[in-house]
Scaffold this motif. Structure first.
Motif, PDB file in Angstrom:
ATOM      1  N   ALA A 115      59.122  35.276  37.542  1.00 24.03           N
ATOM      2  CA  ALA A 115      59.355  35.440  38.974  1.00 24.03           C
ATOM      3  C   ALA A 115      58.796  36.745  39.524  1.00 24.03           C
ATOM      4  O   ALA A 115      58.796  36.947  40.735  1.00 24.03           O
ATOM      5  N   ARG A 116      58.333  37.647  38.666  1.00 26.87           N
ATOM      6  CA  ARG A 116      57.925  38.972  39.129  1.00 26.87           C
ATOM      7  C   ARG A 116      56.429  39.069  39.364  1.00 26.87           C
ATOM      8  O   ARG A 116      55.721  39.831  38.717  1.00 26.87           O
ATOM      9  N   HIS A 117      55.915  38.309  40.323  1.00 26.09           N
ATOM     10  CA  HIS A 117      54.498  38.400  40.653  1.00 26.09           C
ATOM     11  C   HIS A 117      54.162  39.749  41.280  1.00 26.09           C
ATOM     12  O   HIS A 117      53.030  40.244  41.143  1.00 26.09           O
ATOM     13  N   ASP A 118      55.128  40.364  41.965  1.00 24.42           N
ATOM     14  CA  ASP A 118      54.894  41.680  42.541  1.00 24.42           C
ATOM     15  C   ASP A 118      54.656  42.722  41.460  1.00 24.42           C
ATOM     16  O   ASP A 118      53.834  43.631  41.616  1.00 24.42           O
ATOM     17  N   VAL A 119      55.340  42.565  40.338  1.00 24.24           N
ATOM     18  CA  VAL A 119      55.153  43.481  39.222  1.00 24.24           C
ATOM     19  C   VAL A 119      53.748  43.335  38.642  1.00 24.24           C
ATOM     20  O   VAL A 119      53.082  44.321  38.311  1.00 24.24           O
ATOM     21  N   VAL A 120      53.297  42.102  38.520  1.00 26.63           N
ATOM     22  CA  VAL A 120      51.961  41.838  37.982  1.00 26.63           C
ATOM     23  C   VAL A 120      50.901  42.520  38.840  1.00 26.63           C
ATOM     24  O   VAL A 120      50.011  43.212  38.330  1.00 26.63           O
ATOM     25  N   VAL A 121      51.002  42.343  40.148  1.00 21.28           N
ATOM     26  CA  VAL A 121      50.020  42.925  41.066  1.00 21.28           C
ATOM     27  C   VAL A 121      50.028  44.444  40.959  1.00 21.28           C
ATOM     28  O   VAL A 121      48.968  45.091  40.869  1.00 21.28           O
ATOM     29  N   GLU A 122      51.211  45.041  40.952  1.00 20.33           N
ATOM     30  CA  GLU A 122      51.315  46.493  40.882  1.00 20.33           C
ATOM     31  C   GLU A 122      50.817  47.023  39.541  1.00 20.33           C
ATOM     32  O   GLU A 122      50.139  48.061  39.483  1.00 20.33           O
ATOM     33  N   ALA A 123      51.126  46.316  38.469  1.00 20.29           N
ATOM     34  CA  ALA A 123      50.685  46.751  37.143  1.00 20.29           C
ATOM     35  C   ALA A 123      49.161  46.717  37.029  1.00 20.29           C
ATOM     36  O   ALA A 123      48.548  47.654  36.498  1.00 20.29           O
ATOM     37  N   MET A 124      48.547  45.655  37.516  1.00 16.59           N
ATOM     38  CA  MET A 124      47.091  45.549  37.461  1.00 16.59           C
ATOM     39  C   MET A 124      46.450  46.614  38.345  1.00 16.59           C
ATOM     40  O   MET A 124      45.414  47.187  37.997  1.00 16.59           O
ATOM     41  N   ARG A 125      47.065  46.884  39.467  1.00 13.77           N
ATOM     42  CA  ARG A 125      46.522  47.906  40.370  1.00 13.77           C
ATOM     43  C   ARG A 125      46.569  49.288  39.737  1.00 13.77           C
ATOM     44  O   ARG A 125      45.686  50.111  39.948  1.00 13.77           O
ATOM     45  N   ARG A 126      47.594  49.539  38.939  1.00 12.24           N
ATOM     46  CA  ARG A 126      47.756  50.863  38.330  1.00 12.24           C
ATOM     47  C   ARG A 126      47.000  51.040  37.023  1.00 12.24           C
ATOM     48  O   ARG A 126      46.969  52.129  36.478  1.00 12.24           O
ATOM     49  N   GLY A 127      46.423  49.965  36.498  1.00  6.37           N
ATOM     50  CA  GLY A 127      45.594  50.142  35.309  1.00  6.37           C
ATOM     51  C   GLY A 127      45.863  49.231  34.137  1.00  6.37           C
ATOM     52  O   GLY A 127      45.245  49.384  33.079  1.00  6.37           O
ATOM     53  N   CYS A 128      46.788  48.266  34.269  1.00  7.51           N
ATOM     54  CA  CYS A 128      47.011  47.308  33.186  1.00  7.51           C
ATOM     55  C   CYS A 128      45.795  46.402  33.054  1.00  7.51           C
ATOM     56  O   CYS A 128      45.198  45.989  34.050  1.00  7.51           O
ATOM     57  N   ALA A 129      45.440  46.081  31.820  1.00  3.22           N
ATOM     58  CA  ALA A 129      44.284  45.225  31.588  1.00  3.22           C
ATOM     59  C   ALA A 129      44.617  43.754  31.791  1.00  3.22           C
ATOM     60  O   ALA A 129      43.764  42.961  32.178  1.00  3.22           O
ATOM     61  N   ASP A 130      45.882  43.360  31.530  1.00  2.00           N
ATOM     62  CA  ASP A 130      46.288  41.965  31.696  1.00  2.00           C
ATOM     63  C   ASP A 130      47.814  41.915  31.664  1.00  2.00           C
ATOM     64  O   ASP A 130      48.476  42.952  31.605  1.00  2.00           O
ATOM     65  N   TYR A 131      48.358  40.708  31.722  1.00  4.30           N
ATOM     66  CA  TYR A 131      49.814  40.568  31.697  1.00  4.30           C
ATOM     67  C   TYR A 131      50.196  39.294  30.949  1.00  4.30           C
ATOM     68  O   TYR A 131      49.402  38.362  30.806  1.00  4.30           O
TER      69      TYR A 131
END
Length: 251
Positions: A115-131
């Motif tokens: 349910a945490r699509h907002d977390v995915v977007v923020e993580a990718m924006r901050r430098g995560c390579a994938d989720y």
């Protein structure tokens, strides 16, 4: 057949490197850090890593303190960050990974609930390579995520190498055109005046006239080359400025 420039060659090399990593996942050995406050979830992710076909050495951490201690001891290839870490979050953990001097090559992958699509977007924006989504975790899904993250990292590195190569060439040409260029132009202009003066003399040996004409043509070609060099540098600088302005406008 398309001909690739030297600036593009690193990108092709990056694709070749990515293919090697994907096709031969057991070489070299990967080191992975799993950061999750749930022992069950850590064990499950570790089990999936081992069953996915990856030759991986896994280290576990339940808190940010344990995570820091692990990163101080080992350089990791992969870091799996659970978003819910008690009083902390996966974004806090991500910040530590990106700031750690020994983890520059680590590839962070966020683990979230569905349910945490907002977390995915923020993580990718901050430098995560994938989720990864916990509810959808499987061996195939894990392998695909890791492979995609590695390919993306290799491609970005290759693009950076290509950009660095291009910038280096531009700097070299710029220094040449703005230092040696004016001096060469002055020398060649003096040479042209001397050649033209000699050609106007009736006493000049007729055998030498074709040679003088060839020297004059060569000197003119060098002047044209210098002019084209300056235009090339100015055009490249203008293009770089436009790209910078476009990037600032998008941000």
């Amino acid at each position: 057949m398309n001909t690739w420039s030297n600036a593009q060659a690193p990108v092709l090399a990056g694709f070749d490197m990515a293919s090697t990593i994907v096709d031969q996942f057991d070489e070299p050995l990967l080191t992975a850090l799993i950061v999750d406050d749930s022992r069950f979830d850590r064990a499950r992710l570790k089990r999936l890593c081992l069953r996915s076909g990856m030759k991986v050495e896994v280290v576990e951490a339940a808190t940010l303190a344990e995570m820091r201690a692990a990163m101080d001891k080992t350089e990791f290839d992969l870091v799996f960050l659970d978003y819910n870490l008690g009083l902390d979050t996966g974004l806090d953990a991500l910040r530590l990974v990106l700031a750690h001097p020994d983890q520059e090559q680590a590839i962070p992958i966020m683990v979230t609930c569905i349910a945490r699509h907002d977390v995915v977007v923020e993580a990718m924006r901050r430098g995560c390579a994938d989720y990864l989504v916990k509810e959808e975790l499987s061996e195939d899904q894990l392998r695909k995520s890791v492979t995609t993250a590695i390919e993306r990292r290799v491609l970005l590195a290759a693009l950076m190498d290509a950009r660095t190569f291009r910038n280096s060439v531009e700097r070299t040409i710029t220094r040449f055109s703005r230092t040696c260029g004016p001096e060469m132009r002055a020398i060649i202009s003096s040479m042209l005046r001397t050649l033209r003066s000699l050609q106007r003399q009736d006493a000049i040996d007729p055998v030498l006239r074709p040679e003088l004409t060839m020297l004059e043509r060569g000197a003119k070609d060098i002047v044209v080359f210098l002019d084209e060099l300056v235009s090339l540098v100015d055009g490249a600088l203008d293009e770089a400025h436009r790209s910078d302005d476009a990037g600032k406008n998008r941000n």
